[in-house]
Design an enzyme around this catalytic site. Sequence first.
Site, PDB file in Angstrom:
ATOM      1  N   ARG A  16       0.723  -1.178   0.079  1.00  0.00           N
ATOM      2  CA  ARG A  16       0.026   0.081  -0.112  1.00  0.00           C
ATOM      3  C   ARG A  16       0.896   1.357  -0.019  1.00  0.00           C
ATOM      4  O   ARG A  16       0.360   2.427   0.180  1.00  0.00           O
ATOM      5  CB  ARG A  16      -1.092  -0.102   1.026  1.00  0.00           C
ATOM      6  CG  ARG A  16      -2.030  -0.941   0.918  1.00  0.00           C
ATOM      7  CD  ARG A  16      -2.943  -0.969   2.250  1.00  0.00           C
ATOM      8  NE  ARG A  16      -2.293  -1.999   2.941  1.00  0.00           N
ATOM      9  CZ  ARG A  16      -2.799  -2.158   4.511  1.00  0.00           C
ATOM     10  NH1 ARG A  16      -3.801  -1.421   4.812  1.00  0.00           N
ATOM     11  NH2 ARG A  16      -2.192  -3.166   5.124  1.00  0.00           N
ATOM     12  N   LYS A 349      30.973  29.596  -1.729  1.00  0.00           N
ATOM     13  CA  LYS A 349      31.312  28.329  -1.801  1.00  0.00           C
ATOM     14  C   LYS A 349      32.793  28.007  -1.496  1.00  0.00           C
ATOM     15  O   LYS A 349      33.597  28.815  -2.152  1.00  0.00           O
ATOM     16  CB  LYS A 349      30.760  27.715  -3.260  1.00  0.00           C
ATOM     17  CG  LYS A 349      31.316  26.404  -3.395  1.00  0.00           C
ATOM     18  CD  LYS A 349      31.568  26.018  -4.733  1.00  0.00           C
ATOM     19  CE  LYS A 349      33.121  26.165  -4.999  1.00  0.00           C
ATOM     20  NZ  LYS A 349      33.615  25.600  -6.229  1.00  0.00           N
TER      21      LYS A 349
END
Length: 454
Positions: A16, A349
């Site tokens: 399910r 970064k």
Amino acid sequence: MQRPSIVILAAGKGKRMYSSMPKVLHPIAGEPMLAHVIRAARALDPARLVVVYGHGGEQVRARIQDADIQWVEQSEQLGTGHALKMALPALPQDGTTLVLYGDVPLTRPETLKALLKAAGAGMAVLTDIVENPAGYGRIVRDAAGHAIAIVEEKDCNDEQRQIREINTGILALPNAQLAGWLGALKNGNAQGEYYLTDVLAMAHHAGVRVGSAVVPHSYEAAGVNNKVQLAELERIYQHNRALALMQAGVTVLDPARLDVRGELLCGRDVTLDINGVFEGRVELGDNVTVGANCVLKNVKVAAGTQIAPFSVLEDAIVGEACKIGPYARLRPGAELAAHVHIGNFVEVKKSVIGEGSKVNHLTYVGDASVGSKVNVGAGCVTVNYNGVDKFRTVIEDNVFVGSGTLMVAPVTLEAGSTVGAGSVVTKNAPAGELTLARARQVTIPGWKRPQKKS
Ligand code: UD1
Ligand code: CA
């Protein structure tokens, strides 16, 4: 208390869920349900830890790599009793075995300890008392209140169907009797399965002590069969995390809008606005505030820093009293010293930024080392990539970078240098000097804009 053995049944297919991923790998708080069950099991310091797997076993084993787990395959799902029987060769001859389920993720170790205590040298069943017992095995007790049998709903008579005390499935069982009991199970029932639950009546008949404990909260026994139940348990888990944070002094502006998927360590007087997502290991120092809609993953933020709304920080270290965002992005390897300002639409970064430096608007700083007291104007870019290799930009202390500057790496802006706005810097800027690297402005006298022909 002797160290128990623990068997986690995880062979079910989870039809399910409508997913190609095995049910027990579906996440609660970013971690497979099975990992939550394993964590609760470990808290009991088990002598053996066995997982019975079936469907998608390779996927499960690839995801859960703990070296001390004994994996047992149940290739056909013939019932919970059959599943535990598969684990017998991995269990010792004496002591107690605790049976848990890979799709029941929120059982607390304290509850399991209470169950083991109720078992003593015999067996015990963890029960719940519910409004609507439909679908569950019922606990049948004798006049003296002793549990004497578990009857599956499909096998109940009318009277038994009224019982509201149900079997959660979690059992503590004596190893000395287990092989005999499991060997004697029959599948002549409504589902044609070998029911583990039948061992309770066997224990009763053999005069083995049968204890029980009631779960303190129903969610501890709740299983997941579909995505609705998965989401319900996720909310319960998150609510509990929010409560624990608030009880430890964190201000959570709305406990219903906080998601912690990992470890969140907070100092004193931390404030979390709505819709924060915290992943991996996040450490927030004293007086840190996190604005609405921020995502923080594996970051360490020192005291007094303010993170304004819609900022995304990953694998970054932020110093004291910084101001981040709104709309800032710190990517892996961003390391900020104290009193740094990173403003809106700024991406950092793999760069170290020194104390008191400011990068406030629309800028990319990548593969750079930035000194202290540097000011980077609006719309600047460290041009770090030529399509093949990456190069570093060095901006020394007290540099002023004018707006719209491209720093074509490898390049160094030396201490105290100033770069005029709109420069494309391809060579080092000497210390203390003004460097301009742009075409000179010209005006063409009498020039006319082309006109549309009518
Ligand atoms: C079981 C109990 C029931 C209890 C309910 C609680 C039995 C016979 N019944 O019913 O009394 O009220 O749990 O939720 O135990 N599994 C295997 N191999 C199998 C069969 C099951 O690993 O062959 C695992 C499933 O993955 C699942 C768990 O055991 O995690 C329970 O199995 P399921 O068939 O769903 O039991 P229920 O019918 O819900
Ligand atoms: Ca069943």
